[in-house]
Design a protein around this motif. Sequence first.
Motif, PDB file in Angstrom:
ATOM      1  N   MET A  95      17.978  -6.967  32.296  1.00 32.48           N
ATOM      2  CA  MET A  95      17.386  -6.115  31.277  1.00 32.48           C
ATOM      3  C   MET A  95      15.951  -5.869  31.722  1.00 32.48           C
ATOM      4  SD  MET A  95      19.742  -5.371  29.147  1.00 32.48           S
ATOM      5  CE  MET A  95      18.689  -4.455  28.033  1.00 32.48           C
ATOM      6  N   VAL A  96      15.708  -4.676  32.256  1.00 28.47           N
ATOM      7  CA  VAL A  96      14.373  -4.312  32.713  1.00 28.47           C
ATOM      8  C   VAL A  96      13.662  -3.701  31.513  1.00 28.47           C
ATOM      9  CG1 VAL A  96      13.047  -3.011  34.402  1.00 28.47           C
ATOM     10  CG2 VAL A  96      15.297  -3.895  35.022  1.00 28.47           C
ATOM     11  N   LEU A  97      12.605  -4.371  31.095  1.00 28.14           N
ATOM     12  CA  LEU A  97      11.922  -4.004  29.850  1.00 28.14           C
ATOM     13  C   LEU A  97      10.489  -3.577  30.120  1.00 28.14           C
ATOM     14  CD1 LEU A  97      12.965  -7.219  27.860  1.00 28.14           C
ATOM     15  CD2 LEU A  97      14.219  -5.065  28.004  1.00 28.14           C
ATOM     16  N   THR A  98      10.030  -2.537  29.405  1.00 25.56           N
ATOM     17  CA  THR A  98       8.610  -2.228  29.489  1.00 25.56           C
ATOM     18  C   THR A  98       7.844  -3.468  29.030  1.00 25.56           C
ATOM     19  OG1 THR A  98       8.460  -1.383  27.225  1.00 25.56           O
ATOM     20  CG2 THR A  98       9.003   0.233  28.967  1.00 25.56           C
ATOM     21  N   LYS A  99       6.637  -3.648  29.547  1.00 29.02           N
ATOM     22  CA  LYS A  99       5.868  -4.837  29.166  1.00 29.02           C
ATOM     23  C   LYS A  99       5.641  -4.892  27.654  1.00 29.02           C
ATOM     24  CE  LYS A  99       3.587  -6.289  33.294  1.00 29.02           C
ATOM     25  NZ  LYS A  99       2.320  -6.631  33.936  1.00 29.02           N
ATOM     26  N   GLU A 100       5.427  -3.741  27.052  1.00 22.81           N
ATOM     27  CA  GLU A 100       5.202  -3.703  25.612  1.00 22.81           C
ATOM     28  C   GLU A 100       6.425  -4.211  24.858  1.00 22.81           C
ATOM     29  OE1 GLU A 100       4.821  -0.967  27.652  1.00 22.81           O
ATOM     30  OE2 GLU A 100       2.646  -1.142  27.838  1.00 22.81           O
ATOM     31  N   TYR A 101       7.591  -3.758  25.291  1.00 27.73           N
ATOM     32  CA  TYR A 101       8.820  -4.180  24.633  1.00 27.73           C
ATOM     33  C   TYR A 101       9.137  -5.643  24.949  1.00 27.73           C
ATOM     34  CZ  TYR A 101      13.588  -3.845  22.816  1.00 27.73           C
ATOM     35  OH  TYR A 101      14.737  -4.041  22.113  1.00 27.73           O
ATOM     36  N   PHE A 102       8.926  -6.038  26.186  1.00 29.69           N
ATOM     37  CA  PHE A 102       9.141  -7.423  26.587  1.00 29.69           C
ATOM     38  C   PHE A 102       8.317  -8.361  25.703  1.00 29.69           C
ATOM     39  CE2 PHE A 102       8.665 -11.255  29.042  1.00 29.69           C
ATOM     40  CZ  PHE A 102       9.790 -11.366  29.840  1.00 29.69           C
ATOM     41  N   SER A 103       7.097  -7.965  25.396  1.00 27.58           N
ATOM     42  CA  SER A 103       6.204  -8.830  24.607  1.00 27.58           C
ATOM     43  C   SER A 103       6.696  -9.032  23.177  1.00 27.58           C
ATOM     44  CB  SER A 103       4.779  -8.279  24.614  1.00 27.58           C
ATOM     45  OG  SER A 103       4.711  -7.060  23.915  1.00 27.58           O
ATOM     46  N   THR A 104       7.660  -8.233  22.715  1.00 26.04           N
ATOM     47  CA  THR A 104       8.200  -8.452  21.368  1.00 26.04           C
ATOM     48  C   THR A 104       9.164  -9.637  21.328  1.00 26.04           C
ATOM     49  OG1 THR A 104      10.089  -6.933  21.612  1.00 26.04           O
ATOM     50  CG2 THR A 104       7.998  -5.987  20.817  1.00 26.04           C
ATOM     51  N   PHE A 105       9.555 -10.157  22.498  1.00 27.97           N
ATOM     52  CA  PHE A 105      10.484 -11.273  22.580  1.00 27.97           C
ATOM     53  C   PHE A 105       9.804 -12.619  22.788  1.00 27.97           C
ATOM     54  CE2 PHE A 105      12.950  -7.548  23.800  1.00 27.97           C
ATOM     55  CZ  PHE A 105      14.063  -7.683  22.987  1.00 27.97           C
ATOM     56  N   THR A 106       8.500 -12.607  23.030  1.00 29.54           N
ATOM     57  CA  THR A 106       7.794 -13.860  23.309  1.00 29.54           C
ATOM     58  C   THR A 106       6.330 -13.757  22.892  1.00 29.54           C
ATOM     59  OG1 THR A 106       7.245 -15.480  25.010  1.00 29.54           O
ATOM     60  CG2 THR A 106       7.265 -13.175  25.696  1.00 29.54           C
ATOM     61  N   ASP A 107       5.757 -14.891  22.540  1.00 33.65           N
ATOM     62  CA  ASP A 107       4.325 -14.968  22.260  1.00 33.65           C
ATOM     63  C   ASP A 107       3.544 -15.418  23.491  1.00 33.65           C
ATOM     64  OD1 ASP A 107       4.653 -14.217  19.594  1.00 33.65           O
ATOM     65  OD2 ASP A 107       4.956 -16.288  18.948  1.00 33.65           O
TER      66      ASP A 107
ATOM     67  N   ASN B  88       6.178  -2.286  34.831  1.00 33.80           N
ATOM     68  CA  ASN B  88       5.058  -1.396  34.504  1.00 33.80           C
ATOM     69  C   ASN B  88       5.508   0.055  34.444  1.00 33.80           C
ATOM     70  OD1 ASN B  88       2.927  -3.357  34.458  1.00 33.80           O
ATOM     71  ND2 ASN B  88       3.119  -3.479  36.678  1.00 33.80           N
ATOM     72  N   ASP B  89       6.669   0.354  35.029  1.00 33.70           N
ATOM     73  CA  ASP B  89       7.138   1.732  35.130  1.00 33.70           C
ATOM     74  C   ASP B  89       8.665   1.726  35.055  1.00 33.70           C
ATOM     75  OD1 ASP B  89       7.998   4.267  36.024  1.00 33.70           O
ATOM     76  OD2 ASP B  89       6.274   4.477  37.370  1.00 33.70           O
ATOM     77  N   LEU B  90       9.201   1.994  33.885  1.00 36.45           N
ATOM     78  CA  LEU B  90      10.643   1.895  33.665  1.00 36.45           C
ATOM     79  C   LEU B  90      11.426   2.881  34.527  1.00 36.45           C
ATOM     80  CD1 LEU B  90      12.900   0.464  32.132  1.00 36.45           C
ATOM     81  CD2 LEU B  90      12.611   2.143  30.293  1.00 36.45           C
ATOM     82  N   GLU B  91      10.948   4.094  34.663  1.00 39.76           N
ATOM     83  CA  GLU B  91      11.676   5.081  35.474  1.00 39.76           C
ATOM     84  C   GLU B  91      11.725   4.647  36.935  1.00 39.76           C
ATOM     85  OE1 GLU B  91      13.552   7.576  34.268  1.00 39.76           O
ATOM     86  OE2 GLU B  91      12.971   6.734  32.337  1.00 39.76           O
ATOM     87  N   ARG B  92      10.620   4.123  37.447  1.00 44.54           N
ATOM     88  CA  ARG B  92      10.591   3.632  38.833  1.00 44.54           C
ATOM     89  C   ARG B  92      11.568   2.470  38.994  1.00 44.54           C
ATOM     90  NH1 ARG B  92       5.224   0.829  40.355  1.00 44.54           N
ATOM     91  NH2 ARG B  92       6.237  -0.739  39.069  1.00 44.54           N
TER      92      ARG B  92
END
Length: 145
Positions: free
Chosen positions: A48-60, A11-15
């Motif tokens: 690979m720590v991904l923002t949720k938005e970016y993570f969602s591009t890899f899966t439906d 939820n927070d990439l910097e954290r």
Amino acid sequence: MTHIFVNIPTNDLERAKAFYTALGCELNPLFTDENAACVVWSENIFFMVLTKEYFSTFTDKEFADPKTHAQVLLSISRDSREDVDRIVEAGVAHGGTAPGEPQDYGFMYGRDLIDPDGNGIQFMYMDPEAAAKGPDAYMAEQARA
């Protein structure tokens, strides 16, 4: 050579970057940007720590909330019991939680750490002799000693 890349949402990439670097990991800048951070555990293991938005591009598929649902249980070895304690304590000091008591089986010692997003990692140490012989043979030898 085989490499392991574990993709986890945040939820927070910097954290997340601050948390994992506090554990002693480095970030690979070639694969770190505003959407993702490549957390280097070793020359063969990466998160690979991904923002949720970016993570969602890899899966439906829908996200399982790691704070309430278990999907995988990751375990990363350390060189000693003290290293296990040290990394878990660093994680707690940087926003993680350490649920439960340490698991001490004599030949193997482990502790759980939950990152600020709820992703769980177990850190464990196994006596090298027990790893080479197998836990049953090692424990039988210890009982005879």
